[in-house]
Scaffold this motif. Structure first.
Motif, short mmCIF file in Angstrom:
data_model
loop_
_atom_site.label_atom_id
_atom_site.label_comp_id
_atom_site.label_asym_id
_atom_site.label_seq_id
_atom_site.Cartn_x
_atom_site.Cartn_y
_atom_site.Cartn_z
N LEU A 173 0.83 -1.20 0.00
CA LEU A 173 0.00 0.00 0.00
C LEU A 173 0.87 1.26 0.00
N LYS A 174 1.95 1.22 0.76
CA LYS A 174 2.88 2.36 0.77
C LYS A 174 3.44 2.61 -0.63
N THR A 175 3.80 1.53 -1.31
CA THR A 175 4.36 1.65 -2.65
C THR A 175 3.32 2.24 -3.61
N LEU A 176 2.09 1.74 -3.54
CA LEU A 176 1.04 2.22 -4.45
C LEU A 176 0.69 3.68 -4.18
N GLU A 177 0.72 4.08 -2.92
CA GLU A 177 0.39 5.46 -2.58
C GLU A 177 1.36 6.45 -3.21
N GLN A 178 2.59 5.99 -3.47
CA GLN A 178 3.60 6.88 -4.04
C GLN A 178 3.25 7.33 -5.45
N GLU A 196 -20.06 -9.37 12.15
CA GLU A 196 -19.17 -8.80 13.15
C GLU A 196 -17.71 -8.92 12.73
N GLU A 197 -17.35 -10.06 12.15
CA GLU A 197 -15.97 -10.26 11.70
C GLU A 197 -15.63 -9.32 10.56
N ARG A 198 -16.57 -9.11 9.65
CA ARG A 198 -16.32 -8.19 8.53
C ARG A 198 -16.06 -6.78 9.04
N GLN A 199 -16.83 -6.35 10.03
CA GLN A 199 -16.65 -5.02 10.58
C GLN A 199 -15.30 -4.91 11.29
N THR A 200 -14.91 -5.97 11.99
CA THR A 200 -13.62 -5.98 12.67
C THR A 200 -12.47 -5.86 11.68
N VAL A 201 -12.56 -6.62 10.58
CA VAL A 201 -11.52 -6.58 9.55
C VAL A 201 -11.44 -5.18 8.94
N LYS A 202 -12.58 -4.60 8.63
CA LYS A 202 -12.59 -3.26 8.03
C LYS A 202 -11.96 -2.24 8.96
N GLU A 203 -12.32 -2.30 10.24
CA GLU A 203 -11.75 -1.36 11.21
C GLU A 203 -10.24 -1.55 11.34
N TYR A 204 -9.80 -2.81 11.27
CA TYR A 204 -8.36 -3.08 11.37
C TYR A 204 -7.62 -2.52 10.16
N VAL A 205 -8.18 -2.71 8.97
CA VAL A 205 -7.56 -2.18 7.75
C VAL A 205 -7.45 -0.67 7.83
N LEU A 206 -8.50 -0.02 8.28
CA LEU A 206 -8.50 1.44 8.38
C LEU A 206 -7.50 1.93 9.43
N SER A 207 -7.44 1.25 10.58
CA SER A 207 -6.52 1.67 11.64
C SER A 207 -5.07 1.49 11.21
N GLN A 208 -4.77 0.39 10.53
CA GLN A 208 -3.41 0.15 10.05
C GLN A 208 -3.01 1.18 8.99
N SER A 209 -3.97 1.55 8.15
CA SER A 209 -3.69 2.55 7.12
C SER A 209 -3.38 3.90 7.75
N ARG A 210 -4.17 4.27 8.74
CA ARG A 210 -3.93 5.55 9.42
C ARG A 210 -2.59 5.54 10.15
N HIS A 212 0.18 3.66 9.55
CA HIS A 212 1.38 3.55 8.72
C HIS A 212 1.45 4.58 7.60
N LEU A 213 0.29 5.09 7.17
CA LEU A 213 0.28 6.01 6.04
C LEU A 213 -0.24 7.40 6.39
N GLY A 214 -0.97 7.47 7.49
CA GLY A 214 -1.56 8.75 7.85
C GLY A 214 -2.76 9.11 6.99
N THR A 215 -3.28 8.13 6.25
CA THR A 215 -4.44 8.36 5.39
C THR A 215 -5.51 7.31 5.68
N THR A 216 -6.71 7.57 5.20
CA THR A 216 -7.81 6.63 5.38
C THR A 216 -8.35 6.25 4.01
N PRO A 217 -7.86 5.17 3.41
CA PRO A 217 -8.33 4.78 2.08
C PRO A 217 -9.74 4.22 2.13
N GLU A 218 -10.35 4.17 0.98
CA GLU A 218 -11.67 3.56 0.89
C GLU A 218 -11.51 2.04 0.94
N VAL A 219 -12.38 1.38 1.68
CA VAL A 219 -12.29 -0.08 1.84
C VAL A 219 -13.61 -0.69 1.38
N TRP A 220 -13.49 -1.66 0.48
CA TRP A 220 -14.68 -2.37 -0.01
C TRP A 220 -14.65 -3.80 0.52
#
Length: 220
Positions: A173-178, A196-210, A212-220
């Motif tokens: 993701l860092k590479t693609l953001e460049q 519940e698991e889907r929501q947990t995964v989505k929240e984890y993806v968003l938190s990791q993005s913020r 490591h990248l300081g951004t909040t990408p769209e998650v599908w």
């Protein structure tokens, strides 16, 4: 929208269409002349064909991700047909471009790129690029893939729900953001999880993005 704004937009669109037509003609003429040049490196012809493709394709969507993350399956689902091979082991060893064609056919350009034509209504509006696993994208296919990423209007980073935002995915993701392109994270096989698991995964993806990248990408 007022009438003057609409008129200006129409004028700009007409100019855009005319400019694209001029570019297409120049490249088509170039492709006629290039084979006549003695001892010409084939790479120049491939580059001209690549340029021709991009002048004919106004919107390009690239799918990238680790091996067996389901990129080909996602594209097949979008097209409503088994256009790309899928399997538990890596099935894409070349960059595959999917474009509209009245009849299914395949065209190979060099050792790294294959173009598949398919009569899908969706492909009349957009073209897809299916890449090998990112493990090889930035090695054997690095130069070609980077070219497509630069030209892409939208990049999907595909990852399995059970392997969302691993350390390797974070690096991807860092590479693609460049590239400065809009990147959407597509969590594949989320339907195998509970709500519940889907929501947990989505929240984890968003938190990791913020984190490591300081951004909040769209998650599908």
């Amino acid at each position: 929208m007022d009438e003057s704004t609409q008129t200006q937009q129409n004028r700009l669109y007409d100019e855009y269409v005319e400019l694209r037509a001029q570019q297409q003609k120049l490249i088509a003429d170039l492709l006629v002349e290039l084979p006549k040049v003695d001892n010409l490196d084939e790479a120049y012809i491939h580059q001209a064909r690549d340029a021709q493709f991009h002048t004919e394709t106004p919107f390009l969507m690239a799918f990238v991700g680790p091996f067996s993350s389901g990129k080909s399956s996602v594209i097949n689902a979008l097209l409503g047909a088994e256009v790309l091979r899928v399997g538990p082991t890596p099935t894409t060893d070349r960059i595959t471009i999917l474009r509209y064609g009245e009849e299914p056919q395949q065209m190979t350009s060099g050792d790294e790129t294959v173009t598949l034509f398919h009569p899908s209504a969706l492909l009349q509006k957009v073209s897809f690029v299916d890449t090998p696993g990112l493990e090889s994208v930035f090695q054997e296919h690095e130069e070609t893939t980077r070219g497509f990423l630069h030209r892409s209007d939208l990049v999907f980073l595909v990852m399995l729900a059970t392997q969302a935002m691993t350390a390797r995915n974070v690096e991807y993701l860092k590479t693609l953001e460049q590239y400065g392109k809009k990147v959407i994270i597509l969590v594949n096989q989320a339907d195998l999880l509970t709500v519940e698991e889907r929501q947990t995964v989505k929240e984890y993806v968003l938190s990791q993005s913020r984190e490591h990248l300081g951004t909040t990408p769209e998650v599908w």
